[in-house]
Design an enzyme around this catalytic site. Sequence first.
Site, PDB file in Angstrom:
ATOM      1  N   SER A 292       0.814  -1.216   0.000  1.00  0.00           N
ATOM      2  CA  SER A 292       0.000   0.000   0.000  1.00  0.00           C
ATOM      3  C   SER A 292       0.852   1.273   0.000  1.00  0.00           C
ATOM      4  CB  SER A 292      -0.959  -0.049   1.199  1.00  0.00           C
ATOM      5  OG  SER A 292      -1.906   0.979   1.139  1.00  0.00           O
ATOM      6  N   ASP A 303      10.676   4.977  -9.896  1.00  0.00           N
ATOM      7  CA  ASP A 303      10.340   5.602 -11.180  1.00  0.00           C
ATOM      8  C   ASP A 303      11.141   6.870 -11.449  1.00  0.00           C
ATOM      9  OD1 ASP A 303       8.537   3.599 -11.605  1.00  0.00           O
ATOM     10  OD2 ASP A 303       6.770   4.886 -11.794  1.00  0.00           O
ATOM     11  N   LYS A 317      -0.647  -4.129  -3.336  1.00  0.00           N
ATOM     12  CA  LYS A 317      -1.942  -3.535  -3.007  1.00  0.00           C
ATOM     13  C   LYS A 317      -1.979  -2.120  -3.583  1.00  0.00           C
ATOM     14  CE  LYS A 317      -5.128  -2.342   0.736  1.00  0.00           C
ATOM     15  NZ  LYS A 317      -5.240  -0.901   0.450  1.00  0.00           N
TER      16      LYS A 317
END
Length: 393
Positions: A292, A303, A317
């Site tokens: 999460s 990224d 999740k």
Amino acid sequence: MSNSVAKKIMYGVLIFLIVISVLISTSVVYLLATNHGNLGQVITVFTLIKSQSIQDISTRELIEGSVSGMVEALKDPYSVYLDKTTYDTLQERMRGTYGGVGLLITKDAEGRLVVVSPFRGTPAHRAGVAAGDFITKINDENTADMELETAASLMQGEPGTEVTITIYREGRDPRDVTIIREIITIPSVDGEILAEEPDIAYINLSMFNENTGEELQRHMDELRAEGFKALILDMRNNPGGSLHAAIEVADQFIPEGPVVHIVSKFKTNTFEAKGPAIDVPVVVLVNSGSASASEIVAGAIQDTGVGILVGEKTFGKGLVQSLFPIGDGAALKLTTARYLTPGERDINEKGIEPDIEIILTPEETFEALQDAPDPANDPQLQKAIEIIKTKIN
């Protein structure tokens, strides 16, 4: 204000109320017209239970049951009706203090109750309960078809009382674990300069609650005063928590730009970091218990190229839940969106692959995360140090 202006305002308000009334009436009429058969069944069942059932049940309990049933029809383990007691317990957890054993749980695709992660230093962690363990019973009550919030509530309770859970691990026989509940107060951030590596700061994030962003900033300031040249961020077994806290944490690492894209039924909201990026090399430790909010931070760091991820694939999740109070102290926890990483990756049920994979057994993970960071007992931390030393100027 002149009478003519006042009349125009009143007229406008009247038209607005008429439009809203028409919309509501139309919706109700449409609902009745398209579902009159099913609604008739609801009324029939309600009437038969109240008039014929040998069990004495209140109208309130029947309504709660019908609400819970509607939510269950979504077949979403993260969406659930919360009665007052359960909702109060959830709010306590988000504030970071509650009475219990210290586990985050979820359901897998087969509906089995599974441990996402134990919070470090809690009774469950000390008892050897590990990420990936299945909980088959709680105090001899079978967990098959049990709602998540019910299971969590059964494991919580007064400090000093006992709860017995039956756990099953792949390749092992089921075993009973009796745990004494404690006040679970979880400082979400801990940090230090590594004992044998004075140039490397180590920060552990155990969860994301309303204080995490502020706690992290304080630890970072204290460690900067000691002059570290590189940073290891440990989010292993971090089950997540507050979306807002995840955004605050990521903002302290990544450059100006997207932290996360939240995609709902009607729109996409992009939350952005203010920048600048952290100015030292970063390695992030993750494992299957990283879920999460911790995946939001890990995905943003990966990224944007700010750091290297070391460890195991994360839990996966990528869904966002919203809480809606619905009166009488109850609430509805509903999955309302999914999130994408800055590079628009959907990681739900996929997880985030580390840049360098080092897989540990549950026993090795338990040993590695038991006490203070010790590379001698922690191959993942050892690898992180090895990588980061090549990047220190």
